[in-house]
Each structure stands twice: as C-alpha cells, then as structure tokens.
Write an enzyme that holds these catalytic residues in place. Sequence first.
Site, PDB file in Angstrom:
ATOM      1  N   GLY A   1       0.827  -1.199   0.000  1.00 34.85           N
ATOM      2  CA  GLY A   1       0.000   0.000   0.000  1.00 34.85           C
ATOM      3  C   GLY A   1       0.856   1.240   0.000  1.00 34.85           C
ATOM      4  O   GLY A   1       2.078   1.181   0.214  1.00 34.85           O
TER       5      GLY A   1
ATOM      6  N   LYS B   1       0.928   0.178   7.393  1.00 34.00           N
ATOM      7  CA  LYS B   1       1.615  -1.118   7.358  1.00 34.00           C
ATOM      8  C   LYS B   1       2.558  -1.283   8.554  1.00 34.00           C
ATOM      9  O   LYS B   1       2.517  -2.308   9.259  1.00 34.00           O
ATOM     10  CB  LYS B   1       2.408  -1.248   6.045  1.00 34.00           C
TER      11      LYS B   1
ATOM     12  N   GLU C   1      10.846  -4.331   4.429  1.00 29.82           N
ATOM     13  CA  GLU C   1      11.809  -4.033   3.366  1.00 29.82           C
ATOM     14  C   GLU C   1      13.221  -4.403   3.814  1.00 29.82           C
ATOM     15  O   GLU C   1      14.147  -3.598   3.766  1.00 29.82           O
ATOM     16  CB  GLU C   1      11.737  -2.543   2.981  1.00 29.82           C
TER      17      GLU C   1
END
Length: 576
Positions: free
Chosen positions: A370, A376, A501
């Site tokens: 998103g 998130k 990430e």
Amino acid sequence: MDNKTSLKDFLELIRQTRLNKGLFAAGIFLTLIGTIGSLIVPLLTQSFIDGYDTELFSTGLIALIIAVFVLSAALDGVAYYILARIGQTIILRLRERVWDKFLKLPIRYFDQTKSGESVSRVVNDTAIIKDLITSHFPQLISGIISVIGAVIILFILDWRMSLIMFIAVPVSLVIIMPLGRKMSRISRALQDETAAFTGVIQETLSEMRLVKSFNGEAYERKRGRTGIRSLYGYGMKEATINAFLSPIMGTVMMFVIILIIGYGGLRVSEGTLSMGTMVAFLLYLFQIIMPMTMFAMFFTEYNKALGATERIIGILGKEEEGAQDNTLETSLDFKILAFDNVSFGYDPDKEILHQISLTANSNQKVAFVGPSGSGKSTIFALIERYYDVDAGSITVDGTDIRDIPLNTLRRQIGYVAQESAIISGTIRDNITYGLESHEYTEADVELAVRRSYSHEFIEMLDQGLDTEVGERGIKLSGGQRQRIGIARAFLKDPKLLMLDEATASLDSRSEKFVQEALDDLMQGRTVLVIAHRLSTIINSDRIFFLDNGYITGEGTHRELIENHTMYRIFTEQQFG
C-alpha cells in the site's frame, strides 16, 4: 509552577532507596560530637586569656585547645565521609530505579518525551538530591547544633550582650524568606530549562550528518544559542538574588558585630566583662553567622531537591508496559496470528487503522502492500505491543497478546526493519543483542553471519566480529548495518518473522544471497512482510492491500491483479 511535592514525599523517596539508618545515625552522631568540640574551643580560649598564672598550665591549655580543635576536625572529616557514602549509595539506587523504570515504560512515553530530557532526569535531578543529602543536609545539622549550642553558651556567658545579637534575627528573616521563595521559583525553572536544553543538544549532536548535509549550522546555532541565553538569563537571576542576599546579610552581621564590640569594649573598660569572655563571645558569634548564611543556601537547595523529587516521582509513577514472566516463554507457538476488528490511533482523536481483520498461519508468508502512511508499519508495532489496540483484539493461538507476558511474546518475534538499529559496541555485541550467553554458541553466531551474507565484509575487517561499529553503527555502511540486523534475526531463531523491506539497503548481488537466506529462514514460521518492491512478495500466500488504514483488498498476487485496481496500478508502475 507551584511546588506540589512535600517533605514527606521527599523522605518517602529516600526511604525507598533502603537508607542505612544505622550508618546515617553514626554520621549525624559524629557530626554532633565534632560540632560540640568546636563549641568547646572558645570556652578554652576564654580560660586561657582570662589568666591562669602558671606557665605550665597555660602551655597545657594551649595543647588542649589544639587537641580539641584537631579532634573536632577529624570527626567532621569522618562524619563527612560517612554521610557522603550514604548520599552516593542513595543516588546509586535512585538512578538504578529511574533507569529500570525507563526500560519498562511504553514506547508512547518516548514518542512524547525528548531523550535529552530523560537523560536530565537520570543525571541532573538525581545529582541535586545527592547534593542535598551529601553536602547541604550535614551542613544543616551541624549548623543547627552549632547555632543552638552557641546561643545557649552566649546567654550563660552574658545575657545582655546576647540580646543585642538577636537584633539580626528578625532582620535576617525579613530578607531571607522572600528572596528564598523567589530563588526557589528560579531554580525550578532553571531545572526545566536545563532538561529541555539537554534534549535539544543531544538531538542535534546525534543528527550532525543531517545538519552538515543540509547546511543547518545557522539554524542550530540560533536554536542552541537561544537555549544557552535562556540558561544564562536564569543564572543571572540567581546571581542577582545572591548579589542582594550576601551583602545585605553581611552588612547586618557586621552591624551586630560592631554593636557587640562597642558594647563589649565598654563593659571590659568598666570591669564588668573580662577580655576572655569578650573574645569567646566574638568566636561564638562567628559560629552563628556562618550557619545563618548557609541556611539561606539550604532553603534554595531544598526547594531544588523538592522539584527534582516531583519529577522523579512522576516518572516512577508512570504506567509500565505489560508484565514480564519468563516461566511462560516456551508456551507460545505462533501457529495462528489473528487481527479481529482492530482499530488504533497514535492520538485519541485520529484513528490510523480501521477495523482490521486478518489471519496469518505458520508456514505462511503474508505481505502488506500500500502507499506510504497507509498503516503497514503500525500493524507491526501493534504485534510487538509497542502500543495496545484501541478496539478489537490481536491473538496468538487464540490468546489475546495483552494476556501474554511481553518478554514471552517478543522472544518469539524477529523484526528486521527498513534500517536496522545498531548500538555502539562490536559487531558481535549487535548480533547477539538481547540474548543470554547460554542461548547461543560461537558456531550459531558464525552461521548467522554466513546466512545473512555478513561474512563478506566482516572477514575483511582486522578485528572481525570484535570490530567496534561506533555510535549508532556510524563506521558501517547502510547495507552492512542491514545485514547485521538480519544476522541478529537469524540468531534469535524466532517463530514469527517480520520483515520491513529487509533487503532494501543491499546491492543486487548481496540481495540475491540474503533473499535466499531469508527464504530458508521463513520455513516453518509465520512470516509477515512489508514491501514496496512487489518482486519480493509475488509468491506470498496472502497479500493485504492497505489504503488510509483500511484493508481494501486481499488475496494472492494473481487474484489482486484481476480484482484490485490499485494493486494492478502498483504492479504496472513497477513492471510495466
């Protein structure tokens, strides 16, 4: 700011540090003996001056005066050491309590408080209390004993001259009380300003690369000088009060001394007062003057200590995170993680997540996609229980995480953020951070290093794993810091793996190896992934698309491509 803290609160705080009452009583007793010794010296001086005819007795009296003086000084020294040790012990335990409390406070407290202000509470406020106990309180006890003893002896020596001395008492009180109250307010404001300034300085120094990169020197110079000048202003206000207090008190005392010398000299010339008594009277007068000026200082320091006590009690009284209990550490399997209508906002009037419901099972890879700010990372923060949900629940294997001891919960979570946090110390310290020495072997560390692809740069360092990384890992590149963070997760061997990430800072060659290692690490675990690059999550078992705190779509990559417009746009932007 009104002082809401009382002497009772201060004494209760000291009591909680397990004050050694016997040692404290011994220190006060020695202080009492030393003070009594100093009160004897003027009487011996009077006897010496008023005349004993025999030379031998005069010599013996001189020796006795010196012996009493030396003994008194020695007892004062021993008493000071004892009370200083008590003060240092109190401050040791007080700092330990405050530090332990900081480690138990929720993340929300640190979101709202500058780290420099917290540092000031641990260092500066506790130091103020230490100074009061170690230095000013013994001086107060000694001063009170000295003043009471001197006044009693003076009335015994000559009550008429003693009455002259009491002229100074109402005058001194009229001067000291209002100035003392004003000094108290200034001192408390100075403490607050010092804490705020410490926060600004620490923040600036920790982000010096930002300052340099964006030419922020002028802004920081202005901001720093504003704080420095504010501290200077409070310092000058204190100096102004002292500039009034010291000369006025000195003038009052000098006026009293002149009156006593004049009146005493007249009495001596008339033969109604001996010279020895006159000298003893002056010596006792000085033993009263010195403590009187010290009392004004004690009043100021006492109010400072009350202000510091108020802040420390405020910290110690804050609500802590959830309970810690190592006995349940092995009972958490993380087979099913579930969100049930979870809503949350960092501020009560601004909700970030809205009625989030999702499930992640063991051996599943669940991804969150998103735009930035969609919530998130907030989901990860709630799982770690940095914050508690405002509505709904998060459960692990059917148990609400609010009912799971925090260390049990977090022991089973491995979190690799976009930028891995690094502490000052060695590479080994960072990889093994949070683990006890019995929880891993050297072989485990070596394996974690290789699986995270950290060995590539560690083997090139002279000290290897024992290389110092500097404050916040400043001696390492971003990719190296990230690989150390991944190695830390490997060594922890968690049941829930959260990746934000995790490979973003790596070059393509390193990313390939690390991604393969992460794929191995994911086996048999519940895995949550936040990804901006969709190539890393295409093969996820479940993908949730978040937009403005709502789940607007869920499914596999293929299902979302077919059914979710925004996800399809994201995919087309990255793959064409």
